[in-house]
Design a protein around this motif. Structure first.
Motif, PDB file in Angstrom:
ATOM      1  N   PRO A 163       0.832  -1.210   0.000  1.00 42.25           N
ATOM      2  CA  PRO A 163       0.000   0.000   0.000  1.00 42.25           C
ATOM      3  C   PRO A 163       0.862   1.253   0.000  1.00 42.25           C
ATOM      4  O   PRO A 163       1.898   1.316   0.666  1.00 42.25           O
ATOM      5  CB  PRO A 163      -0.801  -0.122   1.309  1.00 42.25           C
ATOM      6  CG  PRO A 163      -0.710  -1.568   1.688  1.00 42.25           C
ATOM      7  CD  PRO A 163       0.606  -2.050   1.185  1.00 42.25           C
ATOM      8  N   GLY A 164       0.435   2.258  -0.741  1.00 44.29           N
ATOM      9  CA  GLY A 164       1.150   3.516  -0.763  1.00 44.29           C
ATOM     10  C   GLY A 164       0.710   4.415   0.375  1.00 44.29           C
ATOM     11  O   GLY A 164      -0.276   4.136   1.068  1.00 44.29           O
ATOM     12  N   PRO A 165       1.416   5.511   0.596  1.00 44.99           N
ATOM     13  CA  PRO A 165       1.040   6.451   1.667  1.00 44.99           C
ATOM     14  C   PRO A 165      -0.263   7.164   1.324  1.00 44.99           C
ATOM     15  O   PRO A 165      -0.618   7.327   0.154  1.00 44.99           O
ATOM     16  CB  PRO A 165       2.217   7.427   1.703  1.00 44.99           C
ATOM     17  CG  PRO A 165       2.792   7.365   0.318  1.00 44.99           C
ATOM     18  CD  PRO A 165       2.616   5.959  -0.135  1.00 44.99           C
ATOM     19  N   PHE A 166      -0.975   7.593   2.370  1.00 45.83           N
ATOM     20  CA  PHE A 166      -2.239   8.302   2.167  1.00 45.83           C
ATOM     21  C   PHE A 166      -1.918   9.760   1.853  1.00 45.83           C
ATOM     22  O   PHE A 166      -1.593  10.550   2.735  1.00 45.83           O
ATOM     23  CB  PHE A 166      -3.118   8.195   3.404  1.00 45.83           C
ATOM     24  CG  PHE A 166      -4.530   8.643   3.171  1.00 45.83           C
ATOM     25  CD1 PHE A 166      -5.442   7.805   2.564  1.00 45.83           C
ATOM     26  CD2 PHE A 166      -4.934   9.916   3.545  1.00 45.83           C
ATOM     27  CE1 PHE A 166      -6.748   8.220   2.332  1.00 45.83           C
ATOM     28  CE2 PHE A 166      -6.233  10.340   3.326  1.00 45.83           C
ATOM     29  CZ  PHE A 166      -7.146   9.491   2.709  1.00 45.83           C
ATOM     30  N   THR A 167      -2.013  10.110   0.586  1.00 48.25           N
ATOM     31  CA  THR A 167      -1.649  11.441   0.106  1.00 48.25           C
ATOM     32  C   THR A 167      -2.883  12.144  -0.451  1.00 48.25           C
ATOM     33  O   THR A 167      -3.939  11.525  -0.632  1.00 48.25           O
ATOM     34  CB  THR A 167      -0.592  11.323  -0.995  1.00 48.25           C
ATOM     35  OG1 THR A 167      -1.159  10.587  -2.101  1.00 48.25           O
ATOM     36  CG2 THR A 167       0.650  10.591  -0.493  1.00 48.25           C
ATOM     37  N   PRO A 168      -2.769  13.430  -0.751  1.00 46.84           N
ATOM     38  CA  PRO A 168      -3.899  14.134  -1.378  1.00 46.84           C
ATOM     39  C   PRO A 168      -4.341  13.496  -2.692  1.00 46.84           C
ATOM     40  O   PRO A 168      -5.528  13.495  -3.010  1.00 46.84           O
ATOM     41  CB  PRO A 168      -3.350  15.548  -1.592  1.00 46.84           C
ATOM     42  CG  PRO A 168      -2.343  15.726  -0.516  1.00 46.84           C
ATOM     43  CD  PRO A 168      -1.703  14.383  -0.350  1.00 46.84           C
ATOM     44  N   SER A 169      -3.397  12.950  -3.451  1.00 48.37           N
ATOM     45  CA  SER A 169      -3.783  12.307  -4.713  1.00 48.37           C
ATOM     46  C   SER A 169      -4.637  11.079  -4.475  1.00 48.37           C
ATOM     47  O   SER A 169      -5.580  10.800  -5.233  1.00 48.37           O
ATOM     48  CB  SER A 169      -2.531  11.935  -5.512  1.00 48.37           C
ATOM     49  OG  SER A 169      -1.757  10.971  -4.830  1.00 48.37           O
ATOM     50  N   ALA A 173      -8.453  10.599  -5.745  1.00 50.31           N
ATOM     51  CA  ALA A 173      -8.838   9.428  -6.526  1.00 50.31           C
ATOM     52  C   ALA A 173     -10.086   8.769  -5.937  1.00 50.31           C
ATOM     53  O   ALA A 173     -10.997   8.362  -6.669  1.00 50.31           O
ATOM     54  CB  ALA A 173      -7.686   8.430  -6.586  1.00 50.31           C
ATOM     55  N   VAL A 174     -10.125   8.689  -4.609  1.00 49.39           N
ATOM     56  CA  VAL A 174     -11.305   8.120  -3.939  1.00 49.39           C
ATOM     57  C   VAL A 174     -12.521   9.011  -4.180  1.00 49.39           C
ATOM     58  O   VAL A 174     -13.634   8.522  -4.436  1.00 49.39           O
ATOM     59  CB  VAL A 174     -11.035   7.964  -2.435  1.00 49.39           C
ATOM     60  CG1 VAL A 174     -12.309   7.545  -1.699  1.00 49.39           C
ATOM     61  CG2 VAL A 174      -9.917   6.950  -2.199  1.00 49.39           C
ATOM     62  N   LEU A 193     -16.689  11.500 -17.462  1.00 47.44           N
ATOM     63  CA  LEU A 193     -16.230  12.846 -17.762  1.00 47.44           C
ATOM     64  C   LEU A 193     -16.368  13.771 -16.553  1.00 47.44           C
ATOM     65  O   LEU A 193     -15.472  14.564 -16.256  1.00 47.44           O
ATOM     66  CB  LEU A 193     -17.012  13.415 -18.949  1.00 47.44           C
ATOM     67  CG  LEU A 193     -16.657  12.867 -20.328  1.00 47.44           C
ATOM     68  CD1 LEU A 193     -17.525  13.524 -21.390  1.00 47.44           C
ATOM     69  CD2 LEU A 193     -15.191  13.089 -20.644  1.00 47.44           C
ATOM     70  N   VAL A 194     -17.488  13.679 -15.856  1.00 44.71           N
ATOM     71  CA  VAL A 194     -17.694  14.518 -14.671  1.00 44.71           C
ATOM     72  C   VAL A 194     -16.669  14.179 -13.595  1.00 44.71           C
ATOM     73  O   VAL A 194     -16.094  15.075 -12.955  1.00 44.71           O
ATOM     74  CB  VAL A 194     -19.125  14.349 -14.134  1.00 44.71           C
ATOM     75  CG1 VAL A 194     -19.288  15.058 -12.789  1.00 44.71           C
ATOM     76  CG2 VAL A 194     -20.140  14.896 -15.133  1.00 44.71           C
ATOM     77  N   SER A 195     -16.405  12.903 -13.390  1.00 46.44           N
ATOM     78  CA  SER A 195     -15.433  12.475 -12.381  1.00 46.44           C
ATOM     79  C   SER A 195     -14.047  13.011 -12.713  1.00 46.44           C
ATOM     80  O   SER A 195     -13.361  13.593 -11.859  1.00 46.44           O
ATOM     81  CB  SER A 195     -15.400  10.954 -12.294  1.00 46.44           C
ATOM     82  OG  SER A 195     -14.354  10.518 -11.453  1.00 46.44           O
ATOM     83  N   ILE A 196     -13.615  12.841 -13.961  1.00 46.26           N
ATOM     84  CA  ILE A 196     -12.291  13.326 -14.370  1.00 46.26           C
ATOM     85  C   ILE A 196     -12.220  14.844 -14.232  1.00 46.26           C
ATOM     86  O   ILE A 196     -11.246  15.399 -13.718  1.00 46.26           O
ATOM     87  CB  ILE A 196     -12.005  12.906 -15.829  1.00 46.26           C
ATOM     88  CG1 ILE A 196     -11.820  11.381 -15.917  1.00 46.26           C
ATOM     89  CG2 ILE A 196     -10.752  13.612 -16.355  1.00 46.26           C
ATOM     90  CD1 ILE A 196     -11.690  10.869 -17.340  1.00 46.26           C
ATOM     91  N   GLY A 197     -13.268  15.525 -14.686  1.00 47.48           N
ATOM     92  CA  GLY A 197     -13.279  16.986 -14.628  1.00 47.48           C
ATOM     93  C   GLY A 197     -13.261  17.516 -13.211  1.00 47.48           C
ATOM     94  O   GLY A 197     -12.528  18.473 -12.893  1.00 47.48           O
ATOM     95  N   ALA A 198     -14.043  16.906 -12.323  1.00 53.99           N
ATOM     96  CA  ALA A 198     -14.117  17.374 -10.944  1.00 53.99           C
ATOM     97  C   ALA A 198     -12.785  17.192 -10.220  1.00 53.99           C
ATOM     98  O   ALA A 198     -12.293  18.112  -9.537  1.00 53.99           O
ATOM     99  CB  ALA A 198     -15.230  16.624 -10.205  1.00 53.99           C
ATOM    100  N   VAL A 199     -12.182  16.014 -10.356  1.00 60.15           N
ATOM    101  CA  VAL A 199     -10.912  15.755  -9.679  1.00 60.15           C
ATOM    102  C   VAL A 199      -9.814  16.657 -10.235  1.00 60.15           C
ATOM    103  O   VAL A 199      -8.991  17.204  -9.482  1.00 60.15           O
ATOM    104  CB  VAL A 199     -10.527  14.271  -9.819  1.00 60.15           C
ATOM    105  CG1 VAL A 199      -9.111  14.034  -9.287  1.00 60.15           C
ATOM    106  CG2 VAL A 199     -11.520  13.394  -9.073  1.00 60.15           C
ATOM    107  N   PRO A 340      -2.746  11.774 -13.354  1.00 61.96           N
ATOM    108  CA  PRO A 340      -3.044  10.337 -13.405  1.00 61.96           C
ATOM    109  C   PRO A 340      -4.117   9.905 -12.412  1.00 61.96           C
ATOM    110  O   PRO A 340      -4.929   9.028 -12.721  1.00 61.96           O
ATOM    111  CB  PRO A 340      -1.692   9.688 -13.087  1.00 61.96           C
ATOM    112  CG  PRO A 340      -0.682  10.716 -13.448  1.00 61.96           C
ATOM    113  CD  PRO A 340      -1.317  12.033 -13.154  1.00 61.96           C
ATOM    114  N   PHE A 341      -4.128  10.514 -11.215  1.00 65.75           N
ATOM    115  CA  PHE A 341      -5.114  10.079 -10.227  1.00 65.75           C
ATOM    116  C   PHE A 341      -6.536  10.496 -10.605  1.00 65.75           C
ATOM    117  O   PHE A 341      -7.500   9.990 -10.035  1.00 65.75           O
ATOM    118  CB  PHE A 341      -4.743  10.582  -8.825  1.00 65.75           C
ATOM    119  CG  PHE A 341      -4.489  12.067  -8.721  1.00 65.75           C
ATOM    120  CD1 PHE A 341      -5.528  12.974  -8.605  1.00 65.75           C
ATOM    121  CD2 PHE A 341      -3.179  12.545  -8.732  1.00 65.75           C
ATOM    122  CE1 PHE A 341      -5.289  14.338  -8.500  1.00 65.75           C
ATOM    123  CE2 PHE A 341      -2.922  13.911  -8.622  1.00 65.75           C
ATOM    124  CZ  PHE A 341      -3.981  14.806  -8.511  1.00 65.75           C
ATOM    125  N   ALA A 342      -6.691  11.394 -11.577  1.00 61.74           N
ATOM    126  CA  ALA A 342      -8.036  11.761 -12.025  1.00 61.74           C
ATOM    127  C   ALA A 342      -8.639  10.695 -12.925  1.00 61.74           C
ATOM    128  O   ALA A 342      -9.863  10.562 -13.009  1.00 61.74           O
ATOM    129  CB  ALA A 342      -8.004  13.105 -12.760  1.00 61.74           C
TER     130      ALA A 342
END
Length: 428
Positions: A163-169, A173-174, A193-199, A340-342
């Motif tokens: 598991p990676g560290p809990f970061t803003p990215s 993503a969540v 599209l909405v998910s990608i745009g919002a993040v 990438p996280f978007a």
């Protein structure tokens, strides 16, 4: 017996246009996601990959409408792009021009198969359990790519992954996943599209990612288009991967056409998809053309069902959707500024949708389940669709012989099993 028109309700030009816009919105996420995957560690320029993605999606979707007269969108396939980037280029260290040449030759083989009876023979020779396992395995591979892109999963020299560290990215993503799932369960075709745009917007405002300096740019027609290495792609060691691209594309196309046709009524009197042959020919050109334009294999999209459910019944739906793609040629700066996280939520959800076919796996027959399981797990563990498919074909023949079911193996099954052994030898 000639194919007949499906018994579908009458339509109108206005309805077809609305359906085309709906189909475009349901598939437009590929304009951002595909070049992001193709440029990840491969050396392919993002702008060139985006131009190739848009050209292939727009032109081949229009061709689907004009030639096949079907309301299906065509774009670089999810799973096939991951195979291209992470198995061929990153994993096997194949230069991307050579990998594009491999896509081209797979398209040539696909075209030959699509215009001959070989198509039905090959499709029938691959066990349904292996086809299902391939879809599940590719779903896991895509999900792994998404989790890595968000930093939720990272590499480890001892345990391979951790598991990676809990970061803003990770948090964003969540958030994107919550948005996408919430919209999808409500039937919103623009969920991705909405998910990608919002993040992306939140990441820009928070200073995690630098917004684009300019919003539009000229298309990049030179960095990847016509840069394929045709003759280098014919090296014997690369034949297994060409076959894997061919089979994956063929089964993806068949499953899309059959599944969407059955769900929407595009079937003839015998229950077969209408104009399947024409649709597969367009898909074959989408693979061949992808190698020329500079992207991974194109295929019909299951999201086309969104436009069909909106009333699309003719090729005009596809023509409208294809035309909608073309303005995206000028949006490379915006797409390149998407982190990438978007796109992680898109990859995770696509992986879930592909893995849900696991309910069709033959859990009650060990001689069928073992080959299917090997195919399923080897794809994500080896980062290779090629290895999963070839080992599955060999295991299928061996398991049926051991189980005393050799009479159930057709000559085509034996032939594909023997071919897989040879390809595994060359691949090694």
């Amino acid at each position: 017996m000639p194919e007949t028109a499906p018994a579908v309700p009458a339509t109108s030009t206005r309805t077809e246009v609305v359906a085309g816009l709906t189909t475009f919105l349901a598939t437009a996420y590929i304009v951002v996601v595909n070049p992001a995957i193709l440029s990840d560690g491969t050396g392919m320029p993002f702008a060139g990959a985006l131009t190739a993605t848009v050209l292939l999606s727009g032109l081949l979707t229009i061709l689907m409408g004009l030639y096949a007269r079907l309301p299906f969108a065509v774009a670089p396939g999810m799973g096939l792009n991951a195979f291209f980037a992470y198995t061929l280029v990153v994993g096997q260290q194949i230069p991307w021009p050579t990998a594009l040449g491999m896509v081209f030759w797979a398209g040539v083989l696909f075209l030959v198969i699509s215009v001959t009876p070989v198509r039905e023979r090959v499709a029938a020779a691959i066990p349904a359990s292996l086809r299902t396992a391939m879809a599940c395995g590719i779903g896991l591979l895509i999900t792994l790519v998404g989790l890595r892109g968000a930093g939720i999963v990272v590499g480890d020299p001892v345990t391979l992954v951790k598991p990676g560290p809990f970061t803003p990215s990770v948090l964003l993503a969540v958030l994107g996943l919550v948005i996408a799932v919430g919209l999808m369960v409500r039937g919103k075709t623009i969920a991705f599209l909405v998910s990608i745009g919002a993040v992306t917007a939140v990441a820009w405002m928070a200073g995690l990612v630098t917004p684009p300096q300019t919003w539009v740019s000229r298309p990049d027609f030179t960095s990847v288009t016509l840069r394929l290495d045709l003759w280098g792609a014919l090296a014997p060691a690369l034949w297994p991967s060409i076959v894997a691209v061919l089979f994956t594309d063929l089964f993806d196309s068949l499953s899309t056409f059959i599944g969407v046709a059955e769900a929407t009524g595009f079937t003839d009197d015998e229950g077969r998809p209408v104009r399947l042959r024409q649709g597969l020919i367009v898909d074959a050109w989408a693979t061949l053309g992808a190698g020329l334009l500079g992207t991974s294999s194109g295929t019909a999209y299951v999201e086309s069902a969104a436009g069909i459910n909106a009333g699309g019944r003719t090729g005009l739906t596809a023509i409208v959707a294809g035309l909608c793609f073309l303005p995206c040629l000028f949006l490379a700066p915006i797409a390149a500024a998407v982190p990438p996280f978007a796109t992680t939520p898109v990859l995770i959800i696509v992986g879930v949708l592909m893995f849900r076919t696991s309910r069709a796996l033959p859990f009650g027959a060990l001689e069928e389940m073992v080959p299917a399981f090997l195919t399923l797990v080897l794809i994500p563990l080896t980062l290779s669709i090629t290895q999963g498919l070839l080992w599955g074909l060999v295991a299928h023949v061996v398991a049926f012989v051991v189980a005393g079911r050799s009479r159930d193996l057709t000559p085509w099954s034996w032939g594909l099993g023997g071919l897989a052994v040879g390809l595994l030898y060359l691949h090694g």
